[in-house]
Each structure stands twice: as C-alpha cells, then as structure tokens.
Write an enzyme that holds these catalytic residues in place. Structure first.
Site, mmCIF file in Angstrom:
data_model
loop_
_atom_site.group_PDB
_atom_site.id
_atom_site.type_symbol
_atom_site.label_atom_id
_atom_site.label_comp_id
_atom_site.label_asym_id
_atom_site.label_seq_id
_atom_site.Cartn_x
_atom_site.Cartn_y
_atom_site.Cartn_z
ATOM 1 N N LYS A 67 0.850 -1.201 0.000
ATOM 2 C CA LYS A 67 0.000 0.000 0.000
ATOM 3 C C LYS A 67 0.883 1.248 0.000
ATOM 4 O O LYS A 67 1.713 1.428 0.890
ATOM 5 C CB LYS A 67 -0.908 0.035 1.230
ATOM 6 N N ASP B 255 -3.244 4.271 -2.258
ATOM 7 C CA ASP B 255 -4.093 4.863 -1.219
ATOM 8 C C ASP B 255 -3.982 6.385 -1.272
ATOM 9 O O ASP B 255 -3.363 6.994 -0.410
ATOM 10 C CB ASP B 255 -3.638 4.301 0.143
ATOM 11 N N LYS C 184 -6.817 8.372 -1.793
ATOM 12 C CA LYS C 184 -8.087 8.903 -1.256
ATOM 13 C C LYS C 184 -8.532 10.167 -1.987
ATOM 14 O O LYS C 184 -8.654 11.245 -1.394
ATOM 15 C CB LYS C 184 -7.961 9.205 0.239
ATOM 16 N N ASP D 11 -12.709 15.302 -4.819
ATOM 17 C CA ASP D 11 -12.730 16.556 -5.569
ATOM 18 C C ASP D 11 -13.995 16.538 -6.423
ATOM 19 O O ASP D 11 -14.839 15.644 -6.273
ATOM 20 C CB ASP D 11 -11.453 16.649 -6.434
ATOM 21 N N THR E 246 -11.061 7.234 10.525
ATOM 22 C CA THR E 246 -11.142 6.761 11.915
ATOM 23 C C THR E 246 -10.522 7.751 12.897
ATOM 24 O O THR E 246 -10.668 7.596 14.099
ATOM 25 C CB THR E 246 -10.462 5.384 12.071
ATOM 26 N N ARG F 154 3.269 -0.739 10.652
ATOM 27 C CA ARG F 154 4.400 -0.852 11.577
ATOM 28 C C ARG F 154 4.685 -2.238 12.149
ATOM 29 O O ARG F 154 5.857 -2.558 12.360
ATOM 30 C CB ARG F 154 4.255 0.190 12.693
HETATM 31 O O1 C5P Z 1 1.395 1.157 11.033
HETATM 32 P P1 C5P Z 1 -0.058 0.821 10.914
HETATM 33 O O2 C5P Z 1 -0.326 -0.674 10.860
HETATM 34 O O3 C5P Z 1 -0.888 1.503 11.955
HETATM 35 O O4 C5P Z 1 -0.444 1.414 9.487
HETATM 36 C C1 C5P Z 1 -1.743 1.324 9.004
HETATM 37 C C2 C5P Z 1 -1.847 1.957 7.651
HETATM 38 O O5 C5P Z 1 -3.224 2.099 7.353
HETATM 39 C C3 C5P Z 1 -1.243 3.350 7.536
HETATM 40 O O6 C5P Z 1 -0.809 3.477 6.182
HETATM 41 C C4 C5P Z 1 -2.404 4.261 7.810
HETATM 42 O O7 C5P Z 1 -2.301 5.492 7.146
HETATM 43 C C5 C5P Z 1 -3.559 3.474 7.229
HETATM 44 N N1 C5P Z 1 -4.871 3.740 7.803
HETATM 45 C C6 C5P Z 1 -5.153 3.626 9.159
HETATM 46 N N2 C5P Z 1 -6.404 3.866 9.630
HETATM 47 C C7 C5P Z 1 -7.349 4.214 8.794
HETATM 48 C C8 C5P Z 1 -7.103 4.336 7.435
HETATM 49 C C9 C5P Z 1 -5.834 4.088 6.966
HETATM 50 O O8 C5P Z 1 -4.288 3.296 9.940
HETATM 51 N N3 C5P Z 1 -8.546 4.408 9.262
#
Ligand code: C5P
Length: 237
Positions: free
Chosen positions: A34, A60, A62, A65, A124, A215
């Site tokens: 992603k 991603d 998003k 517009d 979120t 992460r």
């Molecule tokens: O590091 P982590 O597992 O938290 O990363 C989650 C990924 O999903 C990041 O790229 C973050 O921007 C994305 N994301 C999120 N929550 C959302 C939408 C997207 O954590 N509601």
C-alpha cells in the site's frame, strides 16, 4: 485465497531507499504493497511503479474533488497499474460514479485489469464530536453505514473500514463487497497510535477481505519474519 494474499503492507515513508528495502524484504510473502500520499508526493508515479514492480499495488491516495477532476486523477493513476485505488465516499454519488467509470474505461484503454475502486467512509481519526463540528449530526457509525450503502449503490467494489465495523458492513453489504481493514495488530506487536485494534485472524474470521498492516511489519527488526508470522497465523498455524 491464499491467506498471505490478504496482507497489504503500508509503506509509509518519503524515503526511496527505505521503501525499496522494505518492499524487497516482504516480496512474495504478502498480497500487496500500500502506497499512500507520503511516498507518492515525495517520489512520484514513476517511483511508485518501479518500487512495486510485479507486486500488487494498493494506491491509497483517497481522491476527493469534483467528479471531473477525480475521474481524471483515476485515469492518470491507472498508469501505475494499481490493483486497488480509493476515493472518499463523502465526495458523493456523482464523484464516485465518475471514479468507477473512469477506472473501467481507462483499464480497457490501457488493456490492464480494472482495479478495485474502494471508498473511505469516515476517517477513523474523527470521532462523533469532530463530525458535529463539520456539520454532521448523529454517530460516526451511522455515517459509516450510510456512506457504505451509497458506495455500493454507486457500483464501487468496497470500502476501507475499521475492525469494529467489519461485522455490521459484511452483514449489510453482502459477501462480494470488499472490506479493506487497517488498525490490525498481531498479539505480539505494540499498538502504537492505533486505538481500535484487532488481530489479523480475528479480522479475517469476521469478514475482512484484506488487512492493511504497517508498523508491525515495517518497524519489526526482521520485516520478512514478521510478515511470515502473520501469514502463518492467518493460515491457522
Ligand atoms: O502502522 P499501521 O499498521 O498503523 O499502518 C496502518 C496503515 O493504514 C497506515 O498506512 C495508515 O495510514 C492506514 N490507515 C489507518 N487507519 C485508517 C485508514 C488508513 O491506519 N482508518
């Protein structure tokens, strides 16, 4: 579906060398990569294409517009050959319909598979109070359900949703509507700033099609091992 195919690894860095190293370590171990605004804005579309190579790309960005502009952005993004791309459902019916149509037409013109066109419902990071401040009454959960229904009605392929929305949306939108779920943490990883978390196996067992994991893989000492561990857990080992 092979369980590991459900894992999409979020590469959240502006740095090309770091991104290349991460993608190399998870290649063949997960379902896709992603790429979001951070890498895309720093490095551009050529770098995205080169980085991802033969892996699947979830772009991603998003988009949100006017319909004409989003349709153009979707057409341009097809050159990166994403398997999944996304827009904001709050952009409305005409914008989502234009995005879906642009994806279909441009995929045909370029002779590439049509990507899944997915919508983000409510970020979120926004709680009920934040929604009221931007003029949106009622609980965030009701807005999520309303926007998911609109997304489906516009002919899009699915939504991004938090773990706690999976069950309700799966029931409301049926088995073919794709649910892509971030906020995933294996029991052995730290939560970081994610609050409403779920393990990979739990999320898939209640209806997630794809899980987005950043992460727990990218900050692991050994990202390849972390990806394999998650894939094995998904496979029930
Ligand atoms: O590091 P982590 O597992 O938290 O990363 C989650 C990924 O999903 C990041 O790229 C973050 O921007 C994305 N994301 C999120 N929550 C959302 C939408 C997207 O954590 N509601």
């Amino acid at each position: 579906m092979d369980p590991k195919e459900r894992i999409l690894v979020g590469i959240d860095t502006p740095d090309l060398t770091r991104a290349e190293s991460l993608v190399r370590s998870v290649a063949g171990r997960v379902g896709g990569i992603k790429i979001g605004k951070e890498f895309f804005t720093a490095q551009g579309p050529e770098a995205v294409r080169k980085l991802v190579g033969d892996d699947s790309l979830f772009l991603d960005l998003k988009f949100h517009d006017i319909p004409n502009t989003v349709a153009g952005a979707v057409r341009s993004s097809l050159r990166m050959k994403p398997q999944i791309l996304n827009v904001h459902a709050s952009g409305g019916r005409a914008m989502m319909t234009a995005a879906a149509q642009a994806a279909q037409e441009e995929a045909a013109a370029l002779a590439v598979p049509k990507p899944l066109v997915i919508a983000v419902t409510v970020l979120t990071s926004l709680d009920d109070e934040d929604l009221v401040a931007v003029g949106q009454q009622g609980p965030a959960s009701a807005q999520v359900e309303r926007l998911a229904a609109l997304t489906q009605d516009c002919g899009l392929d699915g939504v991004v949703c938090s773990p706690r929305e999976i069950a309700v949306l799966r029931a409301a939108c049926g088995p073919d509507f794709k649910l892509i779920v971030p906020g995933i943490r294996p029991t052995w990883s730290v939560a970081g700033d994610q609050k409403r978390i779920m393990t990979p196996s739990e999320a898939v067992s209640i209806g997630a099609d794809y899980i987005v994991i950043g992460r727990p893989i990218t900050s692991a000492e050994d990202p390849a091992e972390a990806a394999d561990r998650i894939a094995m857990e998904l496979a029930g080992h």
